[in-house]
Design a protein around this motif. Structure first.
Motif, PDB file in Angstrom:
ATOM      1  N   VAL A 181       0.804  -1.107   0.089  1.00 42.69           N
ATOM      2  CA  VAL A 181      -0.070  -0.070   0.070  1.00 42.69           C
ATOM      3  C   VAL A 181       0.765   1.046  -0.167  1.00 42.69           C
ATOM      4  O   VAL A 181       0.592   2.242  -0.820  1.00 42.69           O
ATOM      5  CB  VAL A 181      -1.052   0.058   1.090  1.00 42.69           C
ATOM      6  CG1 VAL A 181      -1.674   1.332   1.267  1.00 42.69           C
ATOM      7  CG2 VAL A 181      -2.038  -0.988   1.021  1.00 42.69           C
ATOM      8  N   ALA A 223      -5.109   4.102   2.146  1.00 40.82           N
ATOM      9  CA  ALA A 223      -4.337   3.458   3.418  1.00 40.82           C
ATOM     10  C   ALA A 223      -5.302   2.973   4.456  1.00 40.82           C
ATOM     11  O   ALA A 223      -5.190   1.791   4.788  1.00 40.82           O
ATOM     12  CB  ALA A 223      -3.075   4.206   3.825  1.00 40.82           C
ATOM     13  N   ALA A 224      -5.981   3.872   5.174  1.00 43.66           N
ATOM     14  CA  ALA A 224      -6.578   3.651   6.338  1.00 43.66           C
ATOM     15  C   ALA A 224      -7.686   2.602   5.908  1.00 43.66           C
ATOM     16  O   ALA A 224      -8.007   1.468   6.807  1.00 43.66           O
ATOM     17  CB  ALA A 224      -7.468   4.876   6.740  1.00 43.66           C
ATOM     18  N   GLY A 241      -2.209   2.744   8.497  1.00 46.27           N
ATOM     19  CA  GLY A 241      -2.410   3.876   7.315  1.00 46.27           C
ATOM     20  C   GLY A 241      -1.542   5.007   7.803  1.00 46.27           C
ATOM     21  O   GLY A 241      -0.749   5.328   6.683  1.00 46.27           O
ATOM     22  N   CYS A 266       1.851   4.065   6.775  1.00 45.22           N
ATOM     23  CA  CYS A 266       2.132   3.967   5.344  1.00 45.22           C
ATOM     24  C   CYS A 266       2.767   5.270   4.689  1.00 45.22           C
ATOM     25  O   CYS A 266       3.453   5.265   4.072  1.00 45.22           O
ATOM     26  CB  CYS A 266       0.735   3.091   4.646  1.00 45.22           C
ATOM     27  SG  CYS A 266       0.605   1.745   4.831  1.00 45.22           S
ATOM     28  N   THR A 307      -5.907  10.674   7.381  1.00 47.26           N
ATOM     29  CA  THR A 307      -6.216   9.356   7.948  1.00 47.26           C
ATOM     30  C   THR A 307      -7.302   9.295   8.928  1.00 47.26           C
ATOM     31  O   THR A 307      -8.326   8.474   8.923  1.00 47.26           O
ATOM     32  CB  THR A 307      -4.911   8.736   8.334  1.00 47.26           C
ATOM     33  OG1 THR A 307      -3.905   8.419   7.292  1.00 47.26           O
ATOM     34  CG2 THR A 307      -5.393   7.174   8.848  1.00 47.26           C
ATOM     35  N   TYR A 360     -10.920   8.090   8.024  1.00 47.11           N
ATOM     36  CA  TYR A 360     -11.547   6.791   8.725  1.00 47.11           C
ATOM     37  C   TYR A 360     -12.598   7.144   9.501  1.00 47.11           C
ATOM     38  O   TYR A 360     -13.573   6.410   9.619  1.00 47.11           O
ATOM     39  CB  TYR A 360     -10.426   6.312   9.440  1.00 47.11           C
ATOM     40  CG  TYR A 360     -10.851   4.562   9.539  1.00 47.11           C
ATOM     41  CD1 TYR A 360     -10.598   3.759   8.656  1.00 47.11           C
ATOM     42  CD2 TYR A 360     -11.126   4.397  11.027  1.00 47.11           C
ATOM     43  CE1 TYR A 360     -11.185   2.553   9.125  1.00 47.11           C
ATOM     44  CE2 TYR A 360     -11.260   3.138  11.278  1.00 47.11           C
ATOM     45  CZ  TYR A 360     -11.500   2.261  10.152  1.00 47.11           C
ATOM     46  OH  TYR A 360     -11.832   0.895  10.511  1.00 47.11           O
ATOM     47  N   THR A 390      -9.392   6.527  -4.974  1.00 44.93           N
ATOM     48  CA  THR A 390      -9.642   5.681  -3.823  1.00 44.93           C
ATOM     49  C   THR A 390     -10.770   4.691  -3.971  1.00 44.93           C
ATOM     50  O   THR A 390     -10.710   3.510  -3.580  1.00 44.93           O
ATOM     51  CB  THR A 390      -9.767   6.520  -2.421  1.00 44.93           C
ATOM     52  OG1 THR A 390      -8.779   7.375  -2.286  1.00 44.93           O
ATOM     53  CG2 THR A 390     -10.218   5.811  -1.153  1.00 44.93           C
TER      54      THR A 390
END
Length: 375
Positions: free
Chosen positions: A56, A84-85, A93, A96, A128, A132, A204
């Protein structure tokens, strides 16, 4: 959104560095739990997810090289916090994106080294956390379908980008080095990054949707959201009409465990996609300045920008030094960046996985495992 050296003064840079360091430390602990509980669970899940987390990071690095036009003379690129999250978890995430920012700053002179704390705070933490939190809120109210995860991913990514622009404006209000009206900075930053957010949301949603289509068990944000399959005796039968299954004899052997599904194909496909993006497609990326660069130039924010400490790096500006062919120089730099980010990211997550597993092995036996005195 990569903030160069000189935009933010020393006190605010140091403060954001402390915030970033604390957030990374917390994320290291949280990522151990996310990696250990991934996929099928326990060590098996971690063995599958640690390499995927590194992938990722490498994929985000590659896609960030693909600047896309958003307005006249302005471009944007993926930030990656939402992606990432949702794919590997919020703590993982943050790590990353932090790995990506570190590699970009050290190897490619992209994002100031003294501003690394600012960039991690803005691009890794804010995106993030915002993405999220919004994603989890949406999946709780949307129907429990795979499509809902894709829709929630789109909205979360869309909002995360202007949220990062707002965060940058706040940091600039506290420690900006140029005398610029904050109201103008806020309007310009949020306006252009709403447009960039549309591109972020599209990338995304497409990426999350593609992974869910082939391996929904690998998407952290999809855990617990898919309904188990129901076996019916007739196409017209309902669960209430079906007879209860007969109890298995006490002496019957336990059913064999479901075979573990390999992630090798997914990993190889992801690496190939990252290499194609960074090594080939990046040549056709927009050459226009990105959102922050455009706003900084138009409003005088870049008046006190400083040269990057790694400006003489052999890979500075995503081009291999002394190679005259621009396509070859840029493509090779992208491939090197993908490889370096993949190696560093995977190494970090493998170490976290092993430390988590070692800690679990060293835990004392639980009360259920110790014989009682009455026994």
């Amino acid at each position: 959104m990569h903030v160069p050296d000189g935009f933010i003064n020393a006190p605010v840079s140091v403060a954001t560095g402390a915030v970033a360091a604390a957030a990374v430390a917390v994320s290291l602990r949280g990522a151990r739990r996310e990696l250990a509980g991934a996929g099928a669970g326990g060590v098996a899940g971690a063995e599958r997810t640690a390499p995927l987390a590194g992938l990722v990071a490498a994929f985000i690095f590659a896609v960030q090289m693909l600047n896309f036009p958003v307005a006249a003379g302005t471009s944007g690129h993926l930030l990656g916090g939402a992606l990432a999250a949702i794919l590997v978890g919020p703590y993982t995430g943050v790590l990353c994106v932090s790995v990506v920012l570190l590699m970009q700053g050290v190897l490619f002179a992209d994002g100031g080294l003294t501003a690394l704390g600012v960039n991690i705070t803005d691009m890794a933490i804010v995106t993030t956390v915002v993405a999220y939190a919004l994603f989890r809120g949406l999946v709780k109210v949307l129907p429990r379908r795979r499509r809902s995860i894709t829709v929630a991913s789109f909205v979360a990514a869309l909002v995360s980008v202007p949220a990062a622009a707002v965060a940058f404006t706040g940091l600039y209000a506290l420690g900006g080095t140029a005398d610029v009206p904050i109201g103008k900075v806020f309007t310009a930053m949020v306006g252009v990054h709403v447009l960039i957010g549309i591109g972020e949301a599209t990338i995304t949603a497409l990426t999350v949707g593609a992974v869910i289509a082939v391996r929904p068990d690998l998407v952290y944000g999809a855990r617990g959201l898919t309904k188990p399959l129901e076996l019916r005796t007739s196409p017209l039968a309902t669960p209430a009409d079906e007879p209860a299954p007969a109890a298995a004899p006490a002496s019957a052997a336990p059913a064999p465990a479901a075979p573990r599904r390999s992630v090798r194909r997914v990993w190889l496909a992801g690496v190939a996609a990252a290499l194609v993006c960074a090594g080939g497609v990046s040549y056709y990326a927009s050459a226009s300045p990105d959102g922050l660069e455009k706003v900084a130039h138009d409003h005088g924010i870049d008046a006190k920008a400083e040269d990057h400490a790694a400006k003489d790096s052999p890979l500075a500006d995503y081009s291999v030094k002394d190679i005259t062919n621009p396509r070859l120089a840029g493509g090779l730099a992208g491939v090197i960046g993908v490889g370096a980010t993949l190696a560093v990211g995977t190494g970090v997550f493998v170490v976290l996985r092993r430390r988590r597993n070692t800690g679990a092995d060293e835990q004392p036996a639980t009360g259920a495992e110790r014989p009682t005195e009455n026994a």
